[in-house]
Scaffold this active site. Structure first.
Site, PDB file in Angstrom:
ATOM      1  N   TRP A 300       0.830  -1.206   0.000  1.00 55.14           N
ATOM      2  CA  TRP A 300       0.000   0.000   0.000  1.00 55.14           C
ATOM      3  C   TRP A 300       0.864   1.255   0.000  1.00 55.14           C
ATOM      4  O   TRP A 300       0.388   2.341  -0.333  1.00 55.14           O
ATOM      5  CB  TRP A 300      -0.943   0.013   1.200  1.00 55.14           C
ATOM      6  CG  TRP A 300      -0.264   0.243   2.540  1.00 55.14           C
ATOM      7  CD1 TRP A 300       0.842  -0.375   3.022  1.00 55.14           C
ATOM      8  CD2 TRP A 300      -0.671   1.158   3.565  1.00 55.14           C
ATOM      9  NE1 TRP A 300       1.149   0.089   4.279  1.00 55.14           N
ATOM     10  CE2 TRP A 300       0.248   1.028   4.645  1.00 55.14           C
ATOM     11  CE3 TRP A 300      -1.726   2.064   3.679  1.00 55.14           C
ATOM     12  CZ2 TRP A 300       0.140   1.771   5.822  1.00 55.14           C
ATOM     13  CZ3 TRP A 300      -1.830   2.808   4.857  1.00 55.14           C
ATOM     14  CH2 TRP A 300      -0.909   2.662   5.911  1.00 55.14           C
ATOM     15  N   GLU A 430      -0.369  -2.437  13.115  1.00 56.15           N
ATOM     16  CA  GLU A 430      -0.151  -3.887  13.094  1.00 56.15           C
ATOM     17  C   GLU A 430       0.110  -4.476  14.482  1.00 56.15           C
ATOM     18  O   GLU A 430       0.365  -5.673  14.598  1.00 56.15           O
ATOM     19  CB  GLU A 430       1.000  -4.215  12.141  1.00 56.15           C
ATOM     20  CG  GLU A 430       0.650  -3.924  10.686  1.00 56.15           C
ATOM     21  CD  GLU A 430       1.823  -4.094   9.736  1.00 56.15           C
ATOM     22  OE1 GLU A 430       1.590  -4.449   8.566  1.00 56.15           O
ATOM     23  OE2 GLU A 430       2.973  -3.852  10.160  1.00 56.15           O
ATOM     24  N   LYS A 498       0.953   1.222  16.580  1.00 53.05           N
ATOM     25  CA  LYS A 498       2.231   1.172  15.871  1.00 53.05           C
ATOM     26  C   LYS A 498       2.521   2.445  15.088  1.00 53.05           C
ATOM     27  O   LYS A 498       3.644   2.941  15.071  1.00 53.05           O
ATOM     28  CB  LYS A 498       2.256  -0.028  14.918  1.00 53.05           C
ATOM     29  CG  LYS A 498       3.544  -0.135  14.111  1.00 53.05           C
ATOM     30  CD  LYS A 498       3.522  -1.297  13.129  1.00 53.05           C
ATOM     31  CE  LYS A 498       4.813  -1.347  12.318  1.00 53.05           C
ATOM     32  NZ  LYS A 498       4.810  -2.445  11.332  1.00 53.05           N
TER      33      LYS A 498
END
Length: 737
Positions: A300, A430, A498
């Site tokens: 991405w 994540e 994160k």
């Protein structure tokens, strides 16, 4: 824009970094390497099956180091410099008697060619010979390619072969053919000679004929003394056509220049014929060998972090990036089918086929938000170019439709909440997996489906009722009491995340937020975002505070957003401690967006490009040149007091005329080609001017988008304006309108 006489475009040092990963890179759209590194990569050439697929390592003939012989008896000054003006890396040795330099570059207009040249010039009287050494460790071997040496061609050595293992069973084993002129162990400026230059070429192709043709073309330029000149002039022209600078601290200016240089290096020269994009990976083409920089896979990162700035400066390359997604759609369709869903699920990690090649299943299964990033890139491109041909004939519609079909098959109806839920996903954060209703992902679902419906209408196609039903009824988590968006169902404030996730709502993901909610999202997540997260995170916090006009917080986060840049060659690392991917284009892309879209307030919408400039402390002016919008090129600059907009070129008579609508006055200022228009700093929108009244003289096509008249990106006939006479300037006070 010079600051205290310092040059922000050349990065020099007297020694190399101790970590070889931080050496400067030289790349073009087809070939890439790090200087003084034994490996080069070829775009789209991967070796290894499934999750082990990675960029194939080809031995680099450019791995040559200029040295002075022992016992020369001269005190030498050694300099290493990356010159972004010419896209060249320079290594110089200078003493009382001579100056010797090595110039390494990936040719800008001959993308199949890498080269280095060595020059020796006499500085003091005398006629004795001067000899320099060339240290090379070239070995015609690769762990990824079955290589063979063939017959010499026009004085060049020949190496050819194919990859050992295809990405998918039965897939192609890609061929590589390389010709190079070998470097001798030493070079001598002869007795009586004042100066001399030697060129050493490397040409790579997918066939013997292609490699030979590319080398022949390079040799012809070399024979005319124009090989390096053509390369340097192409870079000079590129910088004339696009740029980004500030009046402010040198380190910030160098960060902007370096980031834009490395990103542009990954792209073809504008109007270059026959370019095929194989995707942009986080570490770029110079990195991506096995167990390095995510193996050169495409994430991405390409669509969300790199694409927006590329689109503004280089729409042809932006289209080629979208064509990569179109070309890998079959793989995305198979990914969805393998997971039991309809439509297309673009791979979390993609290589040549588009099939999932992430080594760990959890990411490929759960990080479905990649689909939303892909469609957002198509949406931004459509609004910026109105290039309907891409969607009608070249497969763009197939991508948008297939993603819409995936979302509708992936959601589940909750009778209790009377909402569609998206369960078992992982968002950009994540640290949390298998969550339900990631607010970031669900808003992307909304955006994808609404764009698909609007595009279908523009194309005259039926709109499946489920698309808007899901868009309208998908759950978007919101805590009414605390006035913020929980990252997912069950998220508790204070949980560490994160990286930038919820704060991506508003920008880069279009989503309407009240200032209070935007502020609360920023405050809550800024406090809990890991300092070990990836480089692009803080740039998005900076953009958020710019939206809210909190210049102090925005400036601090802008500075933090390029803290991952390593000296001396401005190479970025993924993480602040220097770990992760290097030459991290993702982080550079986020940082560039903080200025290109944050400081300016640019937002690409269906109605136009809105702007809302914000001035930060220590930055007295921001200038963005070469912005593309619907067949026009513009320069946009602003200071504390004023904004200046200038249309500098039009791609043809079919390109619509533009105007600037200022807010809140609603004043409309015509942006006449070749004229600068200045007005007091305010928000507004650059948009198409209304069609001329019937009977009036006009070169426009009332009621039609310019893509109906001509494909805006196929051989555009750019007409540069104002080159033969001084550009006229018009200063406007909207209050007097």
């Amino acid at each position: 824009m010079e600051d205290a006489g310092e040059d922000p475009t050349t990065f020099a040092a007297h020694s190399l970094p101790s970590d070889p990963r931080l050496l400067a890179t030289v790349t073009n759209a087809y070939l890439g390497t790090r200087v003084f590194h034994d490996t080069l990569h070829v775009s789209g050439v991967y070796n290894g099956a499934g999750g082990d697929t990675h960029r194939a390592m080809l031995p680099s003939p450019l791995n040559v180091r200029l040295e002075a012989p022992a016992g020369m008896g001269e005190q030498l000054t050694e300099t290493f410099a990356l010159d972004t003006n010419t896209g060249s890396f320079l290594h110089t040795l200078e003493g009382p008697r001579f100056r010797a330099s090595q110039c390494i570059y990936a040719h800008r207009t001959l993308p199949h060619v890498l080269a280095f040249r060595v020059s020796i010039a006499r500085l003091a009287p005398g006629s004795g010979p001067i000899t320099l050494l060339l240290r090379s460790a070239f070995s015609p071997e690769s762990p990824d390619l079955d290589l063979h040496q063939g017959p010499d061609f026009q004085g060049a050595r020949y190496l050819y072969g194919h990859t050992l293992t295809p990405e998918q069973p039965g897939g192609p084993q890609q061929e590589v053919h390389m010709l190079w002129t070998p470097a001798p162990p030493d070079l001598t400026l002869g007795e009586g000679e004042e100066a001399r230059t030697w060129d050493f070429l490397t040409a790579v192709g997918g066939s013997q004929a292609e490699a030979q043709a590319c080398l022949t073309e390079a040799l012809q330029l070399q024979a005319r003394g124009a090989l390096y000149t053509a390369h340097a002039q192409a870079w000079a022209q590129l910088w004339v056509e696009c740029g980004l600078d500030v009046v402010g601290p040198l380190q910030l200016r160098q960060a902007l220049r370096g980031s834009l240089y490395y990103l542009l290096s990954a792209l073809p020269q504008p109007k270059a014929p026959g370019y095929i994009c194989h995707g942009l990976s986080p570490g770029g083409l110079s990195n991506g060998s096995r167990e390095e920089c995510y193996w050169g896979h495409v994430f991405w990162d390409q669509d969300l972090w790199m694409f927006p700035s590329i689109l503004m400066f280089h729409p042809e390359a932006a289209r080629a990036i979208l064509e990569y997604r179109i070309r890998t759609l079959d793989g995305a369709l198979e990914n969805a089918q393998n997971l039991g869903y309809q439509g297309a699920k673009f791979a979390w990690e993609s290589a040549d086929s588009g099939l999932e090649v992430c080594p760990e299943d959890i990411y490929g299964v759960q990080e479905v938000h990649v689909n939303g990033a892909v469609v957002l890139a198509f949406e931004l491109y459509y609004h910026t170019t109105q290039d309907l041909q891409l969607f009608r004939e070249a497969g763009g519609w197939d991508v948008v439709r297939a993603v819409a079909e995936f979302w509708c098959s992936r959601v589940e109806w909750s009778p209790r909440e009377e909402k569609y839920h998206l369960r078992g996903v992982m968002s950009p954060d994540e640290y949390h997996s298998g969550v339900n209703n990631s607010v970031y992902t669900n808003v992307l679902v909304q955006n994808s489906l609404r764009f698909a419906a609007a595009l279908a209408q523009d194309l005259g196609l039926p709109i499946p009722s489920q698309w808007l039903a899901v868009a309208d009824k998908i759950k978007v988590p919101f805590d009414v009491e605390q006035n913020f968006h929980p990252e997912f169902d069950g998220y508790e404030p204070g949980e560490v995340v994160k990286q930038a996730d919820v704060v991506l709502l508003g920008y880069p993901v279009p989503f309407s937020l009240s200032p209070d909610v935007r502020r609360k999202n920023l405050e809550i997540y800024e406090a809990v975002t890991s300092p070990q997260g990836p480089a692009m995170t803080w740039s998005m916090f900076a953009v958020g505070w710019m939206e809210l006009k909190d210049a102090v917080r925005a400036r601090g986060l802008l500075d933090r957003s390029f803290a991952n840049m390593a000296e001396p060659f401005k190479v970025w690392t993924e993480n602040a401690d220097g770990s992760g991917a290097v030459n991290f284009l993702t982080g550079m892309g986020g940082f560039l967006q903080a200025v290109v879209f944050g400081c300016t307030g640019f937002r690409v919408t269906r109605a136009g490009v809105t702007f809302d400039p914000v001035c930060l402390s220590g930055i007295s002016r921001v200038s963005v040149s070469g912005i593309f919008y619907q067949g026009n090129k513009l320069n946009f600059s602003f200071s504390e007091d004023s904004v200046t907009v200038e249309v500098t070129a039009r791609a043809g008579p079919w390109a619509p005329h533009l105007e600037a609508e200022l807010w809140p006055s609603q004043s409309r200022l015509s942006l006449l080609p070749g004229h600068k228009v200045s007005f007091p700093r305010s928000a507004g929108r650059i948009q198409m001017s209304p069609p001329k009244l019937p009977g009036s003289s006009s070169s426009e096509f009332p009621g039609r988008t310019f893509s109906d008249v001509r494909d805006p990106l196929q051989s555009p006939l750019w007409v540069t304006l104002g080159s033969s006479s001084p550009t006229e300037s018009l200063t406007v006070d909207p209050a007097s309108e």
